[in-house]
Motif scaffolding. Structure first.
Motif, PDB file in Angstrom:
ATOM      1  N   THR A  63       4.051   5.573  -5.601  1.00 35.37           N
ATOM      2  CA  THR A  63       4.016   5.540  -7.069  1.00 35.37           C
ATOM      3  C   THR A  63       2.977   6.506  -7.603  1.00 35.37           C
ATOM      4  OG1 THR A  63       4.704   3.219  -7.040  1.00 35.37           O
ATOM      5  CG2 THR A  63       3.688   4.044  -9.065  1.00 35.37           C
ATOM      6  N   GLU A  64       1.804   6.558  -6.969  1.00 31.56           N
ATOM      7  CA  GLU A  64       0.767   7.486  -7.425  1.00 31.56           C
ATOM      8  C   GLU A  64       1.233   8.935  -7.279  1.00 31.56           C
ATOM      9  OE1 GLU A  64      -2.674   6.548  -5.155  1.00 31.56           O
ATOM     10  OE2 GLU A  64      -3.181   4.750  -6.330  1.00 31.56           O
ATOM     11  N   GLU A  65       1.921   9.250  -6.171  1.00 28.22           N
ATOM     12  CA  GLU A  65       2.426  10.613  -5.993  1.00 28.22           C
ATOM     13  C   GLU A  65       3.461  10.960  -7.062  1.00 28.22           C
ATOM     14  OE1 GLU A  65       3.943  10.819  -2.058  1.00 28.22           O
ATOM     15  OE2 GLU A  65       1.959  10.763  -1.091  1.00 28.22           O
TER      16      GLU A  65
ATOM     17  N   ARG B 222       2.379   1.742  -3.377  1.00 28.13           N
ATOM     18  CA  ARG B 222       1.366   2.195  -4.334  1.00 28.13           C
ATOM     19  C   ARG B 222       1.110   3.699  -4.185  1.00 28.13           C
ATOM     20  NH1 ARG B 222      -3.887   3.204  -4.528  1.00 28.13           N
ATOM     21  NH2 ARG B 222      -4.180   2.733  -2.318  1.00 28.13           N
ATOM     22  N   LEU B 223       1.031   4.164  -2.925  1.00 26.60           N
ATOM     23  CA  LEU B 223       0.818   5.593  -2.701  1.00 26.60           C
ATOM     24  C   LEU B 223       2.000   6.412  -3.209  1.00 26.60           C
ATOM     25  CD1 LEU B 223      -0.756   5.517   0.888  1.00 26.60           C
ATOM     26  CD2 LEU B 223      -1.922   5.872  -1.298  1.00 26.60           C
TER      27      LEU B 223
ATOM     28  N   VAL C 136       3.743   9.631 -10.059  1.00 30.11           N
ATOM     29  CA  VAL C 136       3.079   9.759 -11.364  1.00 30.11           C
ATOM     30  C   VAL C 136       2.384  11.102 -11.469  1.00 30.11           C
ATOM     31  CG1 VAL C 136       1.187   8.850 -12.753  1.00 30.11           C
ATOM     32  CG2 VAL C 136       2.832   7.282 -11.735  1.00 30.11           C
ATOM     33  N   ALA C 137       1.725  11.536 -10.386  1.00 31.92           N
ATOM     34  CA  ALA C 137       1.044  12.836 -10.407  1.00 31.92           C
ATOM     35  C   ALA C 137       2.044  13.974 -10.563  1.00 31.92           C
ATOM     36  CB  ALA C 137       0.234  13.016  -9.122  1.00 31.92           C
TER      37      ALA C 137
ATOM     38  N   GLN D 116       0.831  -1.204   0.000  1.00 30.57           N
ATOM     39  CA  GLN D 116       0.000   0.000   0.000  1.00 30.57           C
ATOM     40  C   GLN D 116       0.868   1.256   0.000  1.00 30.57           C
ATOM     41  OE1 GLN D 116      -3.128   0.220  -0.378  1.00 30.57           O
ATOM     42  NE2 GLN D 116      -3.623   2.309   0.172  1.00 30.57           N
TER      43      GLN D 116
END
Length: 201
Positions: free
Chosen positions: A89-91, A86-87, A93-94, A83
């Motif tokens: 990676t999302e940050e 994943r967070l 990517v953003a 988790q």
């Protein structure tokens, strides 16, 4: 890695207590069997054997419970780590999308400015060429029509003035275009290391 939480410390204490209890039961069973062997009494030996089996079963049960708890805890830790990754990676990517949008917009503005200046420069070149053609035409007319020499001279001076203004304007536009192109090249060069750094990270 993050520091252990209070829950993790409590789990470690429980695990240590369970393992110690299982070891103690095995040791107690071994002592009971040894005592029965030393006593030489058949009923005591049977009782010690039964007790050893019960204690061994209890130790196995405790060990099995601890093993299952360790597996559940490891699975929970892996899920938490997944988790967290994943967070992160999302940050990333953003952030990368925001960075790409910023540089794309900036490069689009530079390209638009270069296009507009090139169009203005082409128009100025055309006006300068037309002014030069007009000056040559006026010069030829002045040679042919001597009786209107004074009037033609005035018109020729006006045409030359316009041609000079057009040449000056062309020079100014060329300088402005060179400055915009240099800024565009600098912006592109600054963008490439930022992209490489973000992707490599």
């Amino acid at each position: 890695m993050s520091s252990p939480t209070a829950t993790q410390a409590t789990r470690r204490r429980q695990r240590s207590a369970r393992v110690t209890t299982a070891v103690g039961l095995i040791a107690l069973a071994a002592l009971a069997v040894a005592g029965a062997v030393i006593s030489g009494s058949w009923p005591i030996a049977v009782t010690a054997a039964v007790l050893a089996v019960v204690l061994g079963g209890a130790a196995v049960k405790i060990t099995h419970t601890e093993l299952m708890a360790s597996r559940v805890e490891a699975a929970r830790d892996r899920a938490q780590q997944a988790q967290g990754y994943r967070l992160i990676t999302e940050e990333r990517v953003a952030e990368q999308a925001k960075h790409d949008a910023f540089w794309s917009e900036r490069l689009r503005h530079h390209e638009q400015a270069v296009t507009e200046l090139e169009a203005a420069l082409a128009a100025a070149h055309q006006r300068a060429a037309e002014a030069l053609r007009a000056r040559h035409a006026e010069s030829r007319r002045a040679d042919v029509a001597e009786r209107d020499a004074q009037a033609l001279a005035v018109r020729l001076e006006e045409t030359e003035a316009r041609a000079a203004e057009a040449i000056v304007r062309v020079h100014e536009l060329e300088i402005e275009l060179d400055a915009v192109k240099a800024e565009y090249v600098a912006a592109t060069a600054a963008q490439e290391p930022a992209w490489r750094g973000t992707h490599s990270a």
